[in-house]
Enzyme design. Structure first.
Site, PDB file in Angstrom:
ATOM      1  N   ASP A 169      67.181  23.997 103.493  1.00  0.00           N
ATOM      2  CA  ASP A 169      67.945  23.332 103.794  1.00  0.00           C
ATOM      3  C   ASP A 169      68.079  22.026 103.200  1.00  0.00           C
ATOM      4  O   ASP A 169      68.535  21.742 102.457  1.00  0.00           O
ATOM      5  CB  ASP A 169      67.596  23.307 105.360  1.00  0.00           C
ATOM      6  CG  ASP A 169      68.373  22.228 106.136  1.00  0.00           C
ATOM      7  OD1 ASP A 169      69.312  21.743 105.979  1.00  0.00           O
ATOM      8  OD2 ASP A 169      68.601  21.760 108.208  1.00  0.00           O
ATOM      9  N   GLY A 198      73.635  23.575 111.564  1.00  0.00           N
ATOM     10  CA  GLY A 198      74.808  22.339 112.277  1.00  0.00           C
ATOM     11  C   GLY A 198      73.465  20.972 112.581  1.00  0.00           C
ATOM     12  O   GLY A 198      72.672  21.342 112.247  1.00  0.00           O
ATOM     13  N   ASP A 236      62.514  27.970 111.303  1.00  0.00           N
ATOM     14  CA  ASP A 236      63.018  26.592 110.560  1.00  0.00           C
ATOM     15  C   ASP A 236      62.063  25.490 111.132  1.00  0.00           C
ATOM     16  O   ASP A 236      61.551  25.702 112.560  1.00  0.00           O
ATOM     17  CB  ASP A 236      64.559  26.581 111.286  1.00  0.00           C
ATOM     18  CG  ASP A 236      64.920  24.593 110.431  1.00  0.00           C
ATOM     19  OD1 ASP A 236      64.383  24.761 109.552  1.00  0.00           O
ATOM     20  OD2 ASP A 236      65.651  24.436 111.035  1.00  0.00           O
ATOM     21  N   SER A 268      69.809  27.540 117.821  1.00  0.00           N
ATOM     22  CA  SER A 268      69.316  27.102 116.935  1.00  0.00           C
ATOM     23  C   SER A 268      68.029  26.551 118.088  1.00  0.00           C
ATOM     24  O   SER A 268      68.895  25.365 119.037  1.00  0.00           O
ATOM     25  CB  SER A 268      69.426  25.612 116.392  1.00  0.00           C
ATOM     26  OG  SER A 268      68.229  25.118 116.174  1.00  0.00           O
ATOM     27  N   LYS A 296      62.620  26.878 116.165  1.00  0.00           N
ATOM     28  CA  LYS A 296      62.627  25.889 115.799  1.00  0.00           C
ATOM     29  C   LYS A 296      60.606  26.322 115.527  1.00  0.00           C
ATOM     30  O   LYS A 296      60.182  25.973 116.845  1.00  0.00           O
ATOM     31  CB  LYS A 296      62.697  24.705 116.106  1.00  0.00           C
ATOM     32  CG  LYS A 296      64.152  24.269 116.276  1.00  0.00           C
ATOM     33  CD  LYS A 296      64.355  24.156 114.651  1.00  0.00           C
ATOM     34  CE  LYS A 296      65.995  23.825 114.334  1.00  0.00           C
ATOM     35  NZ  LYS A 296      65.696  22.661 112.823  1.00  0.00           N
ATOM     36  N   LYS A 323      67.333  30.988 115.585  1.00  0.00           N
ATOM     37  CA  LYS A 323      66.501  30.564 115.362  1.00  0.00           C
ATOM     38  C   LYS A 323      65.357  29.536 115.712  1.00  0.00           C
ATOM     39  O   LYS A 323      66.130  28.936 116.800  1.00  0.00           O
ATOM     40  CB  LYS A 323      67.574  29.378 114.510  1.00  0.00           C
ATOM     41  CG  LYS A 323      66.803  28.354 113.477  1.00  0.00           C
ATOM     42  CD  LYS A 323      67.495  27.520 112.338  1.00  0.00           C
ATOM     43  CE  LYS A 323      67.770  25.645 112.419  1.00  0.00           C
ATOM     44  NZ  LYS A 323      68.587  25.345 111.770  1.00  0.00           N
ATOM     45  N   GLU A 366      63.491  28.881 107.575  1.00  0.00           N
ATOM     46  CA  GLU A 366      63.914  27.658 106.460  1.00  0.00           C
ATOM     47  C   GLU A 366      63.201  26.645 106.704  1.00  0.00           C
ATOM     48  O   GLU A 366      62.452  26.491 107.313  1.00  0.00           O
ATOM     49  CB  GLU A 366      65.244  27.033 107.860  1.00  0.00           C
ATOM     50  CG  GLU A 366      66.510  26.493 106.986  1.00  0.00           C
ATOM     51  CD  GLU A 366      66.860  26.134 108.578  1.00  0.00           C
ATOM     52  OE1 GLU A 366      67.291  27.101 109.230  1.00  0.00           O
ATOM     53  OE2 GLU A 366      67.463  24.964 108.268  1.00  0.00           O
ATOM     54  N   LYS A 422      74.971  22.476 104.417  1.00  0.00           N
ATOM     55  CA  LYS A 422      75.687  21.361 105.720  1.00  0.00           C
ATOM     56  C   LYS A 422      76.266  20.845 105.013  1.00  0.00           C
ATOM     57  O   LYS A 422      76.195  19.855 104.342  1.00  0.00           O
ATOM     58  CB  LYS A 422      74.345  20.871 106.625  1.00  0.00           C
ATOM     59  CG  LYS A 422      73.619  21.218 107.320  1.00  0.00           C
ATOM     60  CD  LYS A 422      72.449  20.731 107.797  1.00  0.00           C
ATOM     61  CE  LYS A 422      71.576  21.712 108.329  1.00  0.00           C
ATOM     62  NZ  LYS A 422      70.445  20.368 109.308  1.00  0.00           N
TER      63      LYS A 422
HETATM   64  O1  OSB Z   1      67.308  21.775 109.779  1.00  0.00           O
HETATM   65  O2  OSB Z   1      68.679  22.545 111.322  1.00  0.00           O
HETATM   66  C1  OSB Z   1      68.250  21.956 111.473  1.00  0.00           C
HETATM   67  C2  OSB Z   1      69.550  19.597 114.036  1.00  0.00           C
HETATM   68  C3  OSB Z   1      69.403  18.599 113.499  1.00  0.00           C
HETATM   69  C4  OSB Z   1      68.859  17.944 112.319  1.00  0.00           C
HETATM   70  C5  OSB Z   1      68.262  19.552 111.953  1.00  0.00           C
HETATM   71  C6  OSB Z   1      68.476  20.909 111.939  1.00  0.00           C
HETATM   72  C7  OSB Z   1      69.260  20.508 113.208  1.00  0.00           C
HETATM   73  C8  OSB Z   1      69.689  22.034 114.239  1.00  0.00           C
HETATM   74  C9  OSB Z   1      70.619  22.091 114.880  1.00  0.00           C
HETATM   75  O3  OSB Z   1      69.022  23.216 114.202  1.00  0.00           O
HETATM   76  C10 OSB Z   1      71.814  22.759 115.033  1.00  0.00           C
HETATM   77  C11 OSB Z   1      73.191  23.061 115.386  1.00  0.00           C
HETATM   78  O4  OSB Z   1      73.504  21.691 115.439  1.00  0.00           O
HETATM   79  O5  OSB Z   1      73.720  23.733 116.322  1.00  0.00           O
HETATM   80 MG    MG Z   2      66.915  22.937 109.203  1.00  0.00          MG
END
Ligand code: OSB
Ligand code: MG
Length: 372
Positions: A241, A293, A191, A137, A165, A163, A216, A265
């Site tokens: 999510d 995660g 995401d 991510s 952001k 992924k 996402e 999660k």
């Molecule tokens: O939206 O998936 C998410 C981390 C903190 C809060 C939200 C998200 C995330 C990640 C981290 O995308 C993914 C990881 O732990 O590698």
């Molecule tokens: Mg997410």
């Protein structure tokens, strides 16, 4: 199984690099760890994934600390459980919300039960995989060039999914730059962490040209109805999510056609029972799932890896190796990735990694111990 004692600890772990998502930035993790001790003397560690601020869900480490100390741990200590699968419904009774607080204790009960049954946690829950495909991510970068460099480096390291952001102004063109640099076969997704509204539907439809695995959670954290309207206007699959906080919300997603993929999660949904129920339901409905995660330490990661060994986790999970996040993780061995795969520890009972207690002691900023 009877739990005699639950010790809570807050530790601080600095992330190797800051991580920015549309709703905020993370530099350091304040992590709430639990250690459960059974009346037979078995021990298991677990982790609460709530963050420092309520930008992802309404929970924070401080609300979770209070809820666990005052409500969840006392419940867990109040009775015996024939199976950890009984705990979720018991924690839900006349107790609204606070999934991450409930999940931390509930997952600890699963870890403890697997330890007592002398089985690896992944096998204990019915997992069938020996390795989990890993996705990375990538946080919002200062420029498209910086993002492309990170994505190419991750692909070269072996990651099976990238992924990205996104947020308004740093979205379609940024992802297009990665697609052009990485080529047509790279598994890419975006995401948004709630950064858009339905008014952005036309703009978001531009992602359809980029052949993404999914987008996402583009809309609000608790929305299903507008996601359904948006999904009708996109070819790209929506993955939810934040909005999926229980089995019922996953059922609503399917009923409303709000999305086609679920990021599971366990912390967000109240723990393993709920995560497994969502997994099973999605499998029946032919909805693929993958394990998300929350920058877990090696303790929380152990639970994610075990969960992702269930058969319908068919897409790469956000289960990066320890070195992606931390200079030194709190477990040994650390989580490692080989050719884009994290191995499910099947050679020892319980969560499969040992906690480095001396290191944890040195990182601890507060503790509380609850006894039966
Ligand atoms: O939206 O998936 C998410 C981390 C903190 C809060 C939200 C998200 C995330 C990640 C981290 O995308 C993914 C990881 O732990 O590698
Ligand atoms: Mg997410």
């Amino acid at each position: 199984m009877r739990v005699d004692q639950i010790t809570m600890r807050e530790i601080r772990l600095a992330l190797k690099e800051p991580f920015r998502i549309s709703s905020g930035e993370f530099r350091e993790r304040r992590i709430l760890l639990l250690e459960l001790v059974s009346s037979d003397g078995a021990r298991a560690w677990s982790e609460c994934v709530a963050g420092e601020t309520p930008n992802y869900s309404p929970e924070t480490i401080d609300t979770a600390w209070t809820m666990i100390e005052q409500h969840v741990a006392p419940r867990a200590l109040s009775r015996a459980f024939d199976h950890p699968g009984e705990a979720h419904a018991f924690f839900e009774r006349d107790f609204r919300g606070h999934q991450m607080a409930k999940a931390a204790v509930e997952m600890g009960l699963w870890g403890l039960a697997a330890t007592e049954a002398d089985e690896p946690l992944g096998r204990f829950i019915g997992g069938t995989r020996a390795g989990i495909e890993v996705g990375i991510s990538l946080g919002i970068q200062p420029s498209p060039e910086a993002l492309v460099a990170k994505a190419l480096a991750a692909l070269a390291e072996g990651y099976r999914k990238i992924k990205i952001k996104i947020e308004p102004g740093r979205d379609v063109e940024w992802v297009r730059a990665v697609r052009e640099a990485a080529g047509p076969s790279a598994h890419l997704m975006a995401d948004a962490n709630n950064a858009y509204t339905l008014d952005d539907a036309e703009h978001l439809a531009k992602f359809d040209a980029l052949d993404l695995l999914m987008i996402e959670q583009p809309l609000a954290w608790d929305d299903l109805v507008r996601h359904a309207k948006l999904q009708k206007r996109l070819k790209t699959a929506i993955c939810l999510d934040e909005s999926i906080t229980s089995l019922e919300r996953a059922q609503d997603m399917v009923a409303l056609h709000s999305g086609r993929i679920v990021n599971i999660k366990p912390g967000r949904v109240g723990g393993f029972s709920s995560a497994i129920a969502i997994h099973d339901y999605c499998q029946e409905m032919a909805i693929p799932v993958w394990c998300g995660g929350m920058f877990e330490s090696g303790v929380g990661r152990a639970y994610n890896v075990a969960l992702a060994s269930l058969p319908n986790f068919t897409l790469p999970g956000d289960v990066s190796p320890s070195a992606r996040y931390w200079t030194a993780d709190v477990v040994s061995p650390e989580w490692v990735m080989d050719d884009g795969i994290v191995r499910v520890p099947l050679d020892q009972p319980g969560i499969g990694v040992a906690v480095d207690e001396a290191q944890i002691d040195s990182l601890t900023v507060r503790t509380a111990t609850l006894r039966r």
